[in-house]
Write a protein that holds these residues in place. Sequence first.
Motif, PDB file in Angstrom:
ATOM      1  N   THR A  10       6.368  21.110 -11.524  1.00 41.34           N
ATOM      2  CA  THR A  10       7.442  21.556 -10.645  1.00 41.34           C
ATOM      3  C   THR A  10       8.739  20.871 -11.057  1.00 41.34           C
ATOM      4  OG1 THR A  10       7.123  19.759  -9.039  1.00 41.34           O
ATOM      5  CG2 THR A  10       5.762  21.755  -8.753  1.00 41.34           C
ATOM      6  N   PRO A  11       9.891  21.354 -10.578  1.00 47.39           N
ATOM      7  CA  PRO A  11      11.149  20.671 -10.896  1.00 47.39           C
ATOM      8  C   PRO A  11      11.143  19.200 -10.478  1.00 47.39           C
ATOM      9  CG  PRO A  11      11.593  22.831  -9.974  1.00 47.39           C
ATOM     10  CD  PRO A  11      10.118  22.616  -9.829  1.00 47.39           C
ATOM     11  N   GLU A  12      10.372  18.877  -9.429  1.00 50.20           N
ATOM     12  CA  GLU A  12      10.343  17.495  -8.920  1.00 50.20           C
ATOM     13  C   GLU A  12       9.547  16.569  -9.838  1.00 50.20           C
ATOM     14  OE1 GLU A  12       7.602  15.738  -7.428  1.00 50.20           O
ATOM     15  OE2 GLU A  12       8.885  14.000  -6.982  1.00 50.20           O
ATOM     16  N   ASN A  13       8.490  17.070 -10.486  1.00 52.51           N
ATOM     17  CA  ASN A  13       7.660  16.190 -11.316  1.00 52.51           C
ATOM     18  C   ASN A  13       7.717  16.509 -12.804  1.00 52.51           C
ATOM     19  OD1 ASN A  13       6.020  18.452 -11.789  1.00 52.51           O
ATOM     20  ND2 ASN A  13       4.514  17.884 -10.237  1.00 52.51           N
ATOM     21  N   ALA A  14       8.565  17.442 -13.202  1.00 50.69           N
ATOM     22  CA  ALA A  14       8.623  17.863 -14.608  1.00 50.69           C
ATOM     23  C   ALA A  14       8.944  16.699 -15.538  1.00 50.69           C
ATOM     24  CB  ALA A  14       9.665  18.971 -14.769  1.00 50.69           C
ATOM     25  N   ARG A  15       9.814  15.790 -15.104  1.00 53.56           N
ATOM     26  CA  ARG A  15      10.203  14.673 -15.972  1.00 53.56           C
ATOM     27  C   ARG A  15       9.013  13.758 -16.261  1.00 53.56           C
ATOM     28  NH1 ARG A  15      11.809  13.723 -10.816  1.00 53.56           N
ATOM     29  NH2 ARG A  15      11.629  11.615  -9.917  1.00 53.56           N
ATOM     30  N   PHE A  16       8.075  13.654 -15.334  1.00 51.61           N
ATOM     31  CA  PHE A  16       6.904  12.811 -15.550  1.00 51.61           C
ATOM     32  C   PHE A  16       5.923  13.451 -16.518  1.00 51.61           C
ATOM     33  CE2 PHE A  16       8.072  11.756 -10.996  1.00 51.61           C
ATOM     34  CZ  PHE A  16       8.772  10.613 -11.339  1.00 51.61           C
ATOM     35  N   PHE A  17       5.760  14.756 -16.423  1.00 55.96           N
ATOM     36  CA  PHE A  17       4.870  15.448 -17.357  1.00 55.96           C
ATOM     37  C   PHE A  17       5.460  15.470 -18.764  1.00 55.96           C
ATOM     38  CE2 PHE A  17       2.950  17.093 -13.468  1.00 55.96           C
ATOM     39  CZ  PHE A  17       1.604  17.132 -13.816  1.00 55.96           C
ATOM     40  N   ILE A  57       3.862   8.439 -20.278  1.00 57.55           N
ATOM     41  CA  ILE A  57       3.458   7.061 -20.554  1.00 57.55           C
ATOM     42  C   ILE A  57       4.242   6.034 -19.725  1.00 57.55           C
ATOM     43  CG2 ILE A  57       3.338   5.270 -22.333  1.00 57.55           C
ATOM     44  CD1 ILE A  57       2.572   7.386 -24.326  1.00 57.55           C
ATOM     45  N   PRO A  58       5.584   6.128 -19.640  1.00 49.81           N
ATOM     46  CA  PRO A  58       6.304   5.127 -18.845  1.00 49.81           C
ATOM     47  C   PRO A  58       5.904   5.114 -17.374  1.00 49.81           C
ATOM     48  CG  PRO A  58       7.804   6.286 -20.306  1.00 49.81           C
ATOM     49  CD  PRO A  58       6.514   7.019 -20.365  1.00 49.81           C
ATOM     50  N   VAL A  59       5.742   6.288 -16.766  1.00 50.23           N
ATOM     51  CA  VAL A  59       5.412   6.316 -15.344  1.00 50.23           C
ATOM     52  C   VAL A  59       3.986   5.835 -15.108  1.00 50.23           C
ATOM     53  CG1 VAL A  59       4.647   8.731 -15.293  1.00 50.23           C
ATOM     54  CG2 VAL A  59       5.549   7.662 -13.222  1.00 50.23           C
ATOM     55  N   ILE A  60       3.058   6.143 -16.018  1.00 51.61           N
ATOM     56  CA  ILE A  60       1.689   5.643 -15.875  1.00 51.61           C
ATOM     57  C   ILE A  60       1.663   4.126 -16.008  1.00 51.61           C
ATOM     58  CG2 ILE A  60      -0.595   5.597 -16.972  1.00 51.61           C
ATOM     59  CD1 ILE A  60      -0.200   8.549 -17.671  1.00 51.61           C
ATOM     60  N   ALA A  61       2.385   3.606 -17.003  1.00 52.71           N
ATOM     61  CA  ALA A  61       2.461   2.158 -17.174  1.00 52.71           C
ATOM     62  C   ALA A  61       3.069   1.496 -15.940  1.00 52.71           C
ATOM     63  CB  ALA A  61       3.286   1.816 -18.414  1.00 52.71           C
ATOM     64  N   HIS A  62       4.090   2.130 -15.368  1.00 49.87           N
ATOM     65  CA  HIS A  62       4.755   1.578 -14.192  1.00 49.87           C
ATOM     66  C   HIS A  62       3.813   1.558 -12.990  1.00 49.87           C
ATOM     67  CE1 HIS A  62       8.223   0.397 -11.812  1.00 49.87           C
ATOM     68  NE2 HIS A  62       7.891   1.316 -10.914  1.00 49.87           N
ATOM     69  N   ILE A  63       3.111   2.645 -12.763  1.00 55.38           N
ATOM     70  CA  ILE A  63       2.205   2.731 -11.613  1.00 55.38           C
ATOM     71  C   ILE A  63       1.102   1.684 -11.714  1.00 55.38           C
ATOM     72  CG2 ILE A  63       0.463   4.177 -10.484  1.00 55.38           C
ATOM     73  CD1 ILE A  63       2.231   6.606 -11.251  1.00 55.38           C
ATOM     74  N   LEU A 109       0.813  -1.215   0.000  1.00 55.20           N
ATOM     75  CA  LEU A 109       0.000   0.000   0.000  1.00 55.20           C
ATOM     76  C   LEU A 109       0.848   1.267   0.000  1.00 55.20           C
ATOM     77  CD1 LEU A 109      -2.933  -0.908   2.415  1.00 55.20           C
ATOM     78  CD2 LEU A 109      -2.977  -0.705  -0.079  1.00 55.20           C
ATOM     79  N   ILE A 110       2.074   1.174   0.525  1.00 63.27           N
ATOM     80  CA  ILE A 110       2.937   2.357   0.559  1.00 63.27           C
ATOM     81  C   ILE A 110       3.236   2.855  -0.855  1.00 63.27           C
ATOM     82  CG2 ILE A 110       5.173   3.275   1.300  1.00 63.27           C
ATOM     83  CD1 ILE A 110       5.092   1.244   3.608  1.00 63.27           C
ATOM     84  N   PRO A 111       3.818   2.018  -1.740  1.00 69.03           N
ATOM     85  CA  PRO A 111       4.046   2.501  -3.113  1.00 69.03           C
ATOM     86  C   PRO A 111       2.756   2.663  -3.911  1.00 69.03           C
ATOM     87  CG  PRO A 111       4.695   0.198  -2.907  1.00 69.03           C
ATOM     88  CD  PRO A 111       4.426   0.685  -1.513  1.00 69.03           C
ATOM     89  N   VAL A 112       1.722   1.857  -3.607  1.00 67.00           N
ATOM     90  CA  VAL A 112       0.458   1.971  -4.338  1.00 67.00           C
ATOM     91  C   VAL A 112      -0.186   3.333  -4.094  1.00 67.00           C
ATOM     92  CG1 VAL A 112      -1.920   1.130  -4.420  1.00 67.00           C
ATOM     93  CG2 VAL A 112      -0.026  -0.493  -4.519  1.00 67.00           C
ATOM     94  N   VAL A 113      -0.221   3.772  -2.832  1.00 62.70           N
ATOM     95  CA  VAL A 113      -0.799   5.078  -2.511  1.00 62.70           C
ATOM     96  C   VAL A 113       0.034   6.197  -3.129  1.00 62.70           C
ATOM     97  CG1 VAL A 113      -1.290   6.686  -0.625  1.00 62.70           C
ATOM     98  CG2 VAL A 113      -1.938   4.284  -0.414  1.00 62.70           C
ATOM     99  N   ALA A 114       1.364   6.067  -3.053  1.00 64.85           N
ATOM    100  CA  ALA A 114       2.232   7.077  -3.664  1.00 64.85           C
ATOM    101  C   ALA A 114       2.031   7.128  -5.175  1.00 64.85           C
ATOM    102  CB  ALA A 114       3.691   6.769  -3.331  1.00 64.85           C
ATOM    103  N   GLY A 115       1.876   5.951  -5.794  1.00 62.82           N
ATOM    104  CA  GLY A 115       1.640   5.907  -7.227  1.00 62.82           C
ATOM    105  C   GLY A 115       0.300   6.516  -7.601  1.00 62.82           C
TER     106      GLY A 115
END
Length: 247
Positions: free
Chosen positions: A47-54, A58-64, A27-33
């Motif tokens: 933000t600088p922290e999440n800019a790479r995901f935006f 597609i890769p991060v969504i597939a991973h989550i 649940l820890i990574p699931v909630v974070a995802g």
Amino acid sequence: MRSKTTTSFRSRRMGWAVPAALIALSLIPVVAGAARLSQLTGGAAVTPENARFFASPIPVIAHIVTVTVYSLLGAFQFVPALRRVTGLRRGRRSWHEISGRILIPAGLLAGLSGLWMSLFYALPETDGEALLVLRMIFGTAMVLGIILGVLAIRRRDFAAHGAWMTRAYAIALGAGTQALVLLPWILMVGPTDETTRAVLMGASWVINLVVAEYAIRRRHAASGRRPRPAGRVLTPETTTAGHRSVP
């Protein structure tokens, strides 16, 4: 009769203790995802922290999505009663086989998408080259574990199949253990630097694999067999369907 009923109830309860603990850890990574997915789909500020995901979602969504399916559904592969459930008639697939056909592609996609992100996303400020190397090592080990598990079941080596799948699942739950390891350090010592973060996160994967190896050896001991060399094939004459293991 009452004693047997009580023993059976306790056995069933203990059989669900491990998957319950695995789900709690997942649940820890699931909630974070889920929070990350909400940011990407809800139009959160970049933000600088999440800019790479935006920039490449597609890769991060597939991973989550695949990690969520793999970690939660995979926990139920550790329920002995479900592993023993077979079809009511000849030719019908068991629950273990059906769920395995979901878990295998989900696990492979989770591992491969994690490797892609490690290679092509910009490193966060809190990470470093050492942690990148560790992610590549353990991510590759997870993918190889699933592949070796598939090859083992194709040659009907049920014990090796369960062992490799258990190791791969242990690596996949590394994020949950990392949260449990990092949080006390941060509370007692303070923020981690690159080296400390890499050591603690690497230690979390090792902890999971040590627990997995203990579970594998305990399962072998309970079945009355010693762990066999990797090249030895388990045939129907030397085992039973009850030895089909997890995930």
